[in-house]
Design an enzyme around this catalytic site. Structure first.
Site, PDB file in Angstrom:
ATOM      1  CE  LYS A  51      -8.725  -2.477  14.100  1.00 21.07           C
ATOM      2  NZ  LYS A  51      -7.623  -2.534  13.151  1.00 21.07           N
ATOM      3  CE  LYS A  90       8.996 -13.168 -13.282  1.00 23.73           C
ATOM      4  NZ  LYS A  90       9.725 -12.781 -14.466  1.00 23.73           N
ATOM      5  CG  ASN A 116      -0.211  -0.045   2.513  1.00 22.84           C
ATOM      6  OD1 ASN A 116       0.543   0.874   2.823  1.00 22.84           O
ATOM      7  ND2 ASN A 116      -0.385  -1.115   3.286  1.00 22.84           N
ATOM      8  CG  PHE A 161      -2.600   6.103  13.328  1.00 20.89           C
ATOM      9  CD1 PHE A 161      -1.610   5.803  14.243  1.00 20.89           C
ATOM     10  CD2 PHE A 161      -2.674   7.394  12.821  1.00 20.89           C
ATOM     11  CE1 PHE A 161      -0.715   6.765  14.653  1.00 20.89           C
ATOM     12  CE2 PHE A 161      -1.784   8.372  13.226  1.00 20.89           C
ATOM     13  CZ  PHE A 161      -0.799   8.055  14.143  1.00 20.89           C
ATOM     14  CE  LYS A 209     -11.050   1.163  11.589  1.00 25.73           C
ATOM     15  NZ  LYS A 209     -10.366   1.834  10.501  1.00 25.73           N
ATOM     16  CG  ASP A 264      -6.329  -5.744  13.848  1.00 25.23           C
ATOM     17  OD1 ASP A 264      -5.495  -5.149  14.561  1.00 25.23           O
ATOM     18  OD2 ASP A 264      -7.244  -5.174  13.247  1.00 25.23           O
ATOM     19  CG  ASP A 290      -6.970  -4.779   6.245  1.00 19.05           C
ATOM     20  OD1 ASP A 290      -6.524  -4.734   7.409  1.00 19.05           O
ATOM     21  OD2 ASP A 290      -7.535  -3.812   5.702  1.00 19.05           O
TER      22      ASP A 290
HETATM   23  N1  CTP Z   1      -3.815  -2.689  12.183  1.00 18.82           N
HETATM   24  C1  CTP Z   1      -3.017  -3.713  12.634  1.00 18.82           C
HETATM   25  N2  CTP Z   1      -3.015  -4.910  11.991  1.00 18.82           N
HETATM   26  C2  CTP Z   1      -3.797  -5.121  10.924  1.00 18.82           C
HETATM   27  C3  CTP Z   1      -4.623  -4.074  10.450  1.00 18.82           C
HETATM   28  C4  CTP Z   1      -4.615  -2.868  11.101  1.00 18.82           C
HETATM   29  O1  CTP Z   1      -2.293  -3.529  13.618  1.00 18.82           O
HETATM   30  N3  CTP Z   1      -3.772  -6.294  10.322  1.00 18.82           N
HETATM   31  C5  CTP Z   1      -3.814  -1.439  12.930  1.00 18.82           C
HETATM   32  C6  CTP Z   1      -3.235  -0.259  12.197  1.00 18.82           C
HETATM   33  O2  CTP Z   1      -1.843  -0.134  12.494  1.00 18.82           O
HETATM   34  C7  CTP Z   1      -4.015   0.883  12.783  1.00 18.82           C
HETATM   35  C8  CTP Z   1      -5.362   0.276  13.119  1.00 18.82           C
HETATM   36  O3  CTP Z   1      -5.154  -1.120  13.159  1.00 18.82           O
HETATM   37  O4  CTP Z   1      -3.479   1.316  14.007  1.00 18.82           O
HETATM   38  C9  CTP Z   1      -6.476   0.561  12.177  1.00 18.82           C
HETATM   39  O5  CTP Z   1      -6.127   0.313  10.847  1.00 18.82           O
HETATM   40  P1  CTP Z   1      -7.185   0.576   9.688  1.00 18.82           P
HETATM   41  O6  CTP Z   1      -6.589   0.180   8.387  1.00 18.82           O
HETATM   42  O7  CTP Z   1      -7.776   1.934   9.817  1.00 18.82           O
HETATM   43  O8  CTP Z   1      -8.376  -0.370  10.091  1.00 18.82           O
HETATM   44  P2  CTP Z   1      -8.732  -1.809   9.707  1.00 18.82           P
HETATM   45  O9  CTP Z   1      -8.550  -2.658  10.892  1.00 18.82           O
HETATM   46  O10 CTP Z   1      -8.032  -2.218   8.485  1.00 18.82           O
HETATM   47  O11 CTP Z   1     -10.288  -1.641   9.477  1.00 18.82           O
HETATM   48  P3  CTP Z   1     -11.096  -1.195   8.166  1.00 18.82           P
HETATM   49  O12 CTP Z   1     -10.231  -1.571   7.008  1.00 18.82           O
HETATM   50  O13 CTP Z   1     -12.325  -1.995   8.289  1.00 18.82           O
HETATM   51  O14 CTP Z   1     -11.319   0.260   8.304  1.00 18.82           O
END
Ligand code: CTP
Length: 413
Positions: A347, A292, A214, A329, A343, A310, A282
């Protein structure tokens, strides 16, 4: 002079070990907390009972003692110290340190530490002068090991020369000298606090040359780690692949994937504060190709994705190692505050910094961020500011939280 400092004193097996009892007392007189590790050899000269009576702490004697390992593993023992002091340091333990051996609790702790190490050598003059010992001394000195002594004088064995352990008062002076340039605690209010920050994107391999990623630059996470380290926190930055230089004054662990990032975070525990600023992917590819992937005429491959753990949620879950303050975040493109509140609950973290990452916000890769700070009872809209300023403002909130907690504890006492 040593108030607030923890010294891990490793007592090896030499005649000078009896002086270590006085050393414990003198270090404590200076305000230090003294924890002791007694080697098998050390136990031949002083008893664990006398060491624990003087240090007023449990004495650690054997890596294979399950209770010792359960109560305080060797990693934690070295992490919680500000200095590891080996006194007396025999030729044998210095040789093991130089060779990187991990044979017992003392040598394993010395190998596992990232803290300053000081040795006070004590041995027969011939052993000190032997080419092997001198080579080990040179190796240890080149790695930054500090030396207090040895000095010249009469030896227990009846010979005269270099190899006598320094006087206890001189060893204490060397320890004090080691800390003399440390800035005052007022400038470093997070001294003694252990912080861990995740930063950057993760790369999820499809095959050895391709990956899913990303647009995270890591700028915000790196700035937060730098702000916490500047305030004195012992900081670990766990960074996904970024183009940023490694910041100084902290431990940096480079990772690629979400699974590696979680493993690095778990290895970094215990921590008092964790800030999950990484944009963790995610999903990952369910089964990475070992080689490859080739265009074989059968059309594009079907990439089957599976969910990554997560990290924020995993570390925030109630457990004995849950950090006291878990901060995440929330990257949102709409309903920023409501989504961030949901969230926090989902979480189980304590604070969320929600930011608007809609395409016209310029957050990803840019230098500015617009944050909503959210905890259980507040939502504060911060003005648009640089990622450095966001880091400084968050660090100030953390200081307020930590100092507030300390005061609360004292009031309640
Ligand atoms: N995060 C994490 N591990 C993951 C996904 C997210 O630790 N596998 C943490 C990020 O570092 C951030 C927070 O979760 O602090 C929220 O990330 P965000 O991308 O906003 O949320 P998601 O959990 O991906 O939820 P959504 O995509 O449904 O908004």
């Amino acid at each position: 002079m040593l108030s607030g400092k923890t010294i891990l004193l490793i007592i090896a097996g030499g005649v000078a070990a009896f002086k270590s009892l006085d050393l414990i007392r003198r270090l404590k007189d200076q305000g230090a907390t003294v924890r002791c590790v007694l080697t098998k050899g050390g136990e031949a000269f002083v008893t664990p009972l006398s060491v624990s009576a003087l240090s007023e702490e449990k004495v650690y004697t054997d890596i294979f003692s399950l209770t010792d390992e359960a109560e305080m593993g060797h990693i934690r023992l070295s992490r919680e110290a500000d200095l590891l002091l080996v006194a007396p340091a025999t030729a044998d333990i210095m040789a093991k340190m130089a060779a990187g051996l991990a044979m017992d609790l003392a040598t394993t702790t010395l190998l596992a530490t990232d803290k300053p190490v000081m040795v006070a050598p004590a041995m027969n003059v011939r052993m000190w002068e032997h080419a092997a010992t001198q080579a080990n001394v040179a190796t240890l000195a080149s790695r930054g090991v500090l030396f207090a002594g040895p000095v010249e004088g009469n030896m227990a064995c009846g010979e005269y020369g270099f190899g006598r352990m320094s006087e206890v008062s001189d060893i204490v002076a060397a320890v004090i000298h080691q800390f003399k340039d440390e800035p005052e605690k007022a400038d470093r209010p997070l001294t003694g606090v252990r912080a861990m920050v995740t930063s950057g994107p993760t790369h999820e391999a499809i095959d050895p040359v391709r990956y899913i990623a990303n647009r995270s630059s890591g700028k915000q996470g790196h700035a937060i780690a730098a702000a916490l380290a500047a305030l004195g926190a012992e900081t670990i930055l766990i960074s996904g692949p970024t183009a940023l230089p490694d910041p100084t004054g902290m431990t940096i662990v480079h990772v690629e994937s979400a699974l590696e990032m979680l493993a690095a975070c778990e290895a970094g525990l215990p921590a008092d504060i964790v800030v999950c600023a990484a944009a963790v992917s995610d999903w990952r590819v369910a089964s990475q190709a070992d080689q490859k992937m080739k265009k074989d005429g059968g059309g594009p491959p079907d990439l089957v994705l599976t969910e990554n753990p997560d990290i924020l949620k995993t570390l925030s879950a109630p457990s004995p190692t849950r950090p006291g303050l878990m901060i995440g975040f929330a990257a949102e493109t709409q309903n920023v505050v409501e989504n961030a509140r949901a969230k926090i609950i989902r979480k189980q973290c304590d604070w969320i910094l929600a930011n608007d990452v809609s395409p016209d916000s310029g957050v990803f890769g840019g230098d500015l961020n617009t944050i909503h700070f959210i905890d259980a009872d507040r939502a504060e809209a911060w003005p648009k500011m640089s990622k450095q300023d966001v880091a400084a403002r968050l660090a100030a909130q953390i200081v307020h939280h930590v100092i507030g907690d300390e005061r609360g504890g004292q009031d309640g006492d």
